[in-house]
Design an enzyme around this catalytic site. Structure first.
Site, PDB file in Angstrom:
ATOM      1  CB  CYS A 106     169.765  45.226  41.023  1.00  0.00           C
ATOM      2  SG  CYS A 106     170.512  46.875  41.045  1.00  0.00           S
TER       3      CYS A 106
ATOM      4  CB  CYS B  96     172.344  46.089  45.119  1.00  0.00           C
ATOM      5  SG  CYS B  96     170.595  45.866  44.781  1.00  0.00           S
TER       6      CYS B  96
ATOM      7  CB  CYS C 191     167.199  48.670  42.220  1.00  0.00           C
ATOM      8  SG  CYS C 191     167.641  47.511  43.527  1.00  0.00           S
TER       9      CYS C 191
ATOM     10  CB  CYS D 260     171.199  49.743  45.237  1.00  0.00           C
ATOM     11  SG  CYS D 260     170.904  49.553  43.466  1.00  0.00           S
TER      12      CYS D 260
ATOM     13  CB  CYS E 127     160.398  50.258  28.792  1.00  0.00           C
ATOM     14  SG  CYS E 127     161.288  50.472  27.263  1.00  0.00           S
TER      15      CYS E 127
HETATM   16 FE    FE Z   1     169.931  47.463  43.187  1.00  0.00          FE
END
Ligand code: FE
Length: 138
Positions: free
Chosen positions: A46, A49, A95, A98, A118
């Protein structure tokens, strides 16, 4: 556990483009993302984070203009939510740690899952596998 930051804090940490996609659920223009054609071996984490999200082992060329994967590293690291914005019925992928917006998941992907995650390149940060980095040095 969620990495909770205020939107003001995210604004300080992220670039304006990252903030727009990750926090405001924007979409990068097709065929512009930095990871679209990345074929290196490694893990996509990510951009917000650093949580591990997708592996190069499940990346494929969907022809859509966005980096596409047929599975996440772990279902525990992502969250899926219905997204009915813009008159479409889609499933948003975030995610889990976060809450950053990553992209959408569709059911027209390749085997073995039939799923197509995607994603926006800008929501991701690529970490090349250490052993393939070593090989390219030799
Ligand atoms: Fe994250």
């Amino acid at each position: 556990m969620k990495a909770i930051k205020s939107e003001e804090e995210w604004k300080e940490i992220l670039s304006s483009e990252e903030f727009h996609v990750l926090r405001e659920k924007g979409t990068e223009p097709a065929f512009t993302g930095k990871y679209l054609k990345n074929k290196k071996k490694g893990t996509y984490v990510c951009a917000g984070c650093g949580s591990k999200l997708f592996s190069s082992d499940t990346k494929f060329d969907s022809g859509t203009g966005w980096p596409s994967f047929w599975a996440p590293v772990s279902k525990d690291n992502i969250e899926e939510k219905p997204d009915n914005r813009f008159g479409m019925r889609r499933t948003e992928v975030l995610c889990k740690k976060c809450g950053g917006h990553l992209g959408h998941v569709f059911n027209d992907g390749p085997k073995p899952t039939g799923q197509r995650f995607c994603l926006n390149s800008i929501s991701l940060s690529f970490k090349e596998n250490e052993d393939s980095v070593e090989k390219s040095k030799k």
